[in-house]
Enzyme design. Structure first.
Site, PDB file in Angstrom:
ATOM      1  N   LYS A  13       0.137   4.284  -0.264  1.00 21.36           N
ATOM      2  CA  LYS A  13      -0.443   5.510   0.324  1.00 21.36           C
ATOM      3  C   LYS A  13      -0.204   6.697  -0.617  1.00 21.36           C
ATOM      4  O   LYS A  13      -0.270   6.519  -1.832  1.00 21.36           O
ATOM      5  CB  LYS A  13       0.114   5.733   1.732  1.00 21.36           C
ATOM      6  CG  LYS A  13      -0.036   4.476   2.591  1.00 21.36           C
ATOM      7  CD  LYS A  13       0.190   4.688   4.045  1.00 21.36           C
ATOM      8  CE  LYS A  13      -0.016   3.364   4.781  1.00 21.36           C
ATOM      9  NZ  LYS A  13       0.089   3.491   6.221  1.00 21.36           N
ATOM     10  N   SER A  64       3.565  -2.041  10.193  1.00 20.23           N
ATOM     11  CA  SER A  64       5.024  -2.106  10.354  1.00 20.23           C
ATOM     12  C   SER A  64       5.619  -3.463   9.990  1.00 20.23           C
ATOM     13  O   SER A  64       6.559  -3.933  10.638  1.00 20.23           O
ATOM     14  CB  SER A  64       5.427  -1.713  11.784  1.00 20.23           C
ATOM     15  OG  SER A  64       5.040  -0.371  12.050  1.00 20.23           O
ATOM     16  N   GLY A  73       2.847  -1.074   4.216  1.00 19.35           N
ATOM     17  CA  GLY A  73       2.913   0.330   3.827  1.00 19.35           C
ATOM     18  C   GLY A  73       4.345   0.736   3.512  1.00 19.35           C
ATOM     19  O   GLY A  73       4.870   0.476   2.424  1.00 19.35           O
ATOM     20  N   GLU A 119      -5.419  -4.719  10.688  1.00 18.86           N
ATOM     21  CA  GLU A 119      -4.364  -3.720  10.866  1.00 18.86           C
ATOM     22  C   GLU A 119      -4.600  -2.955  12.166  1.00 18.86           C
ATOM     23  O   GLU A 119      -5.391  -2.003  12.187  1.00 18.86           O
ATOM     24  CB  GLU A 119      -4.364  -2.735   9.693  1.00 18.86           C
ATOM     25  CG  GLU A 119      -4.075  -3.373   8.362  1.00 18.86           C
ATOM     26  CD  GLU A 119      -3.403  -2.391   7.419  1.00 18.86           C
ATOM     27  OE1 GLU A 119      -2.357  -2.744   6.864  1.00 18.86           O
ATOM     28  OE2 GLU A 119      -3.901  -1.264   7.268  1.00 18.86           O
ATOM     29  N   ASN A 164       0.877  -1.180   0.000  1.00 19.26           N
ATOM     30  CA  ASN A 164       0.000   0.000   0.000  1.00 19.26           C
ATOM     31  C   ASN A 164       0.911   1.226   0.000  1.00 19.26           C
ATOM     32  O   ASN A 164       1.506   1.554   1.016  1.00 19.26           O
ATOM     33  CB  ASN A 164      -0.885  -0.045   1.258  1.00 19.26           C
ATOM     34  CG  ASN A 164      -1.648   1.249   1.461  1.00 19.26           C
ATOM     35  OD1 ASN A 164      -1.761   2.078   0.555  1.00 19.26           O
ATOM     36  ND2 ASN A 164      -2.183   1.420   2.667  1.00 19.26           N
TER      37      ASN A 164
HETATM   38  P1  PGA Z   1       2.995   0.339   7.533  1.00 20.99           P
HETATM   39  O1  PGA Z   1       1.504   0.573   6.940  1.00 20.99           O
HETATM   40  O2  PGA Z   1       3.489  -0.933   6.978  1.00 20.99           O
HETATM   41  O3  PGA Z   1       3.771   1.547   7.048  1.00 20.99           O
HETATM   42  O4  PGA Z   1       2.850   0.306   9.025  1.00 20.99           O
HETATM   43  C1  PGA Z   1       0.620  -0.492   6.798  1.00 20.99           C
HETATM   44  C2  PGA Z   1      -0.678   0.001   6.245  1.00 20.99           C
HETATM   45  O5  PGA Z   1      -1.118   1.090   6.638  1.00 20.99           O
HETATM   46  O6  PGA Z   1      -1.308  -0.661   5.403  1.00 20.99           O
END
Ligand code: PGA
Length: 257
Positions: free
Chosen positions: A17, A219, A240, A173, A15
């Site tokens: 973002k 994470s 993410g 999540e 993802n």
């Molecule tokens: P992250 O995000 O891996 O940066 O914690 C995960 C997500 O929001 O899908």
């Protein structure tokens, strides 16, 4: 082989973002594709921002990587400024769409009824929904994790028909683990997955519960993916930050088997 029970196929979804331009998208795939060439042990999905979708679809035409969007509107078209429909995503060549990411819930007020209509619309336009749920830190600390997950499930997923539910992927999540560097321990994640699966079983039956894929997100990094994936309950990851770098996401894909 992934070795998951019940033949649930592992999925690693990135993802992005609100990161990367079309040019940066091109550079990512140029580096990433050779790193995962021939990897067939899991589904690999990348979800870039809307303007990068055509470039991403183009870049992955000749390989196993599939492309998803990060949101959709439930209508086909209309006077809805700033929105993008499932019909448009399908036309561009997307196969997946993330629904109700916690950032959408938190910053844009997405609700359970939105989850229902977005999920129905996604499937209508041939997209596989990746529906997110998860508790916030204060909810976990006040022992409300299961109540929150139950509320999200009952409001957003239980209203689906069994036929539609069978088409979705769930992503657990925990909000406190997203972008914070605090990963849920494999045990914490597996416990939440088990609870979600018990909700699926109660509503849609045991066979469906055994078949439903539940990804973990929050994470996930190359150095923790292996222990997470060692849990039978965890069918993959929604990643993410670590999906923005070709080498790090390729390492995550590699360790997911
Ligand atoms: P992250 O995000 O891996 O940066 O914690 C995960 C997500 O929001 O899908």
């Amino acid at each position: 082989m992934s070795g998951r029970p019940h033949n649930r196929r592992t999925m690693m979804a990135g993802n992005w973002k609100m990161y990367k331009t079309p040019l940066e998208t091109h550079a990512f795939f140029e580096a990433f594709k050779p790193l995962v060439a021939g990897a067939s042990h899991c589904d690999i999905v990348i979800c870039p921002p809307f303007p990068n979708l055509p470039a991403a679809v183009q870049e992955t035409r000749d390989c196993q990587i599939q492309i998803g969007a990060q949101n959709l509107h439930w209508g086909r078209e209309g006077a809805v400024t700033g929105e993008v429909s499932g019909h448009m995503l399908q036309a561009v060549g997307c196969n997946y769409v993330v629904i109700a990411h916690s950032e959408r819930r938190q910053y844009f007020g997405e609700t359970e009824p939105d989850v229902v209509r977005k999920t129905e619309a996604a499937i209508e336009y041939g997209l596989t929904p990746i529906v997110c749920l998860g508790e916030r830190l204060e909810e976990r600390e006040s022992n409300r994790t299961e109540a929150v997950l139950a509320g999200q499930f009952d409001g957003g997923l239980a209203p689906l028909t069994p036929e539609l539910f069978a088409r979705i992927v769930i992503a657990y999540e925990p909000v406190w683990a997203i972008g914070t560097g605090k990963t849920a321990t494999p045990l914490i994640a597996a416990e939440a997955h088990r609870f979600i699966r018990s909700k699926v079983s109660a509503k849609f039956g045991e066979v469906q519960a055994a078949a439903t894929r539940i990804l973990y997100g929050g994470s996930v990094k190359p150095d923790n993916v292996k222990t997470l994936m060692a849990e039978e309950e965890i069918d993959g990851a929604l990643v993410g930050g670590a999906s923005l770098d070709p080498a790090s996401f390729a390492a995550i894909v590699k360790y997911s088997g």
